[in-house]
Motif scaffolding. Structure first.
Motif, short mmCIF file in Angstrom:
data_model
loop_
_atom_site.label_atom_id
_atom_site.label_comp_id
_atom_site.label_asym_id
_atom_site.label_seq_id
_atom_site.Cartn_x
_atom_site.Cartn_y
_atom_site.Cartn_z
N SER A 16 67.93 19.79 1.61
CA SER A 16 67.88 18.55 0.54
C SER A 16 66.61 17.82 1.06
CB SER A 16 68.92 18.36 0.49
OG SER A 16 69.47 17.74 2.06
N MET A 83 75.45 16.69 -10.79
CA MET A 83 74.30 16.50 -10.11
C MET A 83 74.08 15.44 -9.34
SD MET A 83 72.85 19.48 -10.13
CE MET A 83 71.60 19.22 -9.25
N ILE A 86 76.07 15.61 -6.31
CA ILE A 86 75.58 16.28 -5.21
C ILE A 86 74.49 15.44 -4.37
CG2 ILE A 86 74.10 18.27 -4.93
CD1 ILE A 86 75.51 19.53 -7.14
N CYS A 87 73.73 14.84 -5.23
CA CYS A 87 72.59 14.02 -4.73
C CYS A 87 73.38 12.85 -3.77
CB CYS A 87 71.97 13.16 -5.70
SG CYS A 87 70.49 12.24 -5.10
N GLU A 90 76.48 16.01 -0.99
CA GLU A 90 76.84 17.51 -1.06
C GLU A 90 78.16 17.84 -0.55
OE1 GLU A 90 73.76 20.51 -0.28
OE2 GLU A 90 72.26 18.91 -0.62
N TYR A 103 74.84 24.78 -8.86
CA TYR A 103 74.12 23.55 -9.66
C TYR A 103 72.83 23.77 -9.08
CZ TYR A 103 78.45 22.64 -11.99
OH TYR A 103 79.51 22.84 -12.80
N LYS A 104 72.68 23.61 -7.90
CA LYS A 104 70.96 23.69 -7.36
C LYS A 104 70.14 24.81 -7.98
CE LYS A 104 71.03 21.17 -2.86
NZ LYS A 104 70.77 21.60 -1.53
N VAL A 107 69.42 23.90 -11.40
CA VAL A 107 68.12 22.71 -11.41
C VAL A 107 66.71 23.50 -11.25
CG1 VAL A 107 67.31 20.87 -10.30
CG2 VAL A 107 69.79 20.98 -10.97
#
Length: 170
Positions: A16, A83, A86-87, A90, A103-104, A107
């Motif tokens: 990340s 999202m 998650i940002c 996580e 989901y990553k 993206v």
């Protein structure tokens, strides 16, 4: 697919922040070198010339508008809220039962689709495309567009892109 490739994919999806950006730039550079060495298919360092112009400025503006509309709708949807979660954290998002890696990956796929669309439009608009146009420096410039404009909204990328594009011209 070998287990080594699967573990590399999984390791990349665990990254990340700055580390994810560095891994993405490194992957882009490896891909650019592979394209440079595939002369028979891609024209190598000379790139592809004489691409027929099937794109006008209006087509580019319309495509940017439609893409921005879709991304804004997505940002306000359940996927957009996930999202943001998650940002922010996580681990907490994963503990809520959401598949953060999926989901990553979504993206990454959406980002690649938008980048591919932009590259295709650029090639048809300028009659030419070369791997040298999209080297490390261009990758950092594109990354700076997102950082400067902010990553909280699709508008951030637009604002950052306009600023990074216009500042050298001014």
């Amino acid at each position: 697919e070998s287990s080594r490739c699967r573990s590399m994919h999984a390791s990349t999806l665990r990254l990340s922040g700055v580390y994810l950006a560095m891994a993405t730039l490194a992957f882009g550079e490896v891909l650019r070198i592979l394209i440079l060495n595939a002369e028979s298919l891609t024209g190598g360092a000379l790139g592809l010339n004489g691409i027929p112009q099937h794109t006008a400025a209006l087509d580019v503006a319309l495509t940017v508008g439609i893409t921005l509309y879709i991304l804004l709708k997505m940002a306000g949807s359940r996927i957009g809220r996930i999202m943001v979660a998650i940002c922010q954290d996580e681990t907490a998002t994963e503990l809520m039962g959401l598949n953060v890696r999926a989901y990553k990956l979504l993206v990454f796929v959406l980002g690649a689709a938008v980048a591919g669309l932009a590259g295709g439009l650029n090639a048809h608009f300028t009659f030419f495309i070369s791997p040298n146009e999209y080297g490390f420096e261009r990758g950092v410039e594109i990354l700076a567009m997102g950082v400067l404009g902010g990553t909280g909204s699709p508008w951030g990328a637009v604002i950052g892109g306009v600023l990074i594009t216009l500042l050298p011209e001014l």
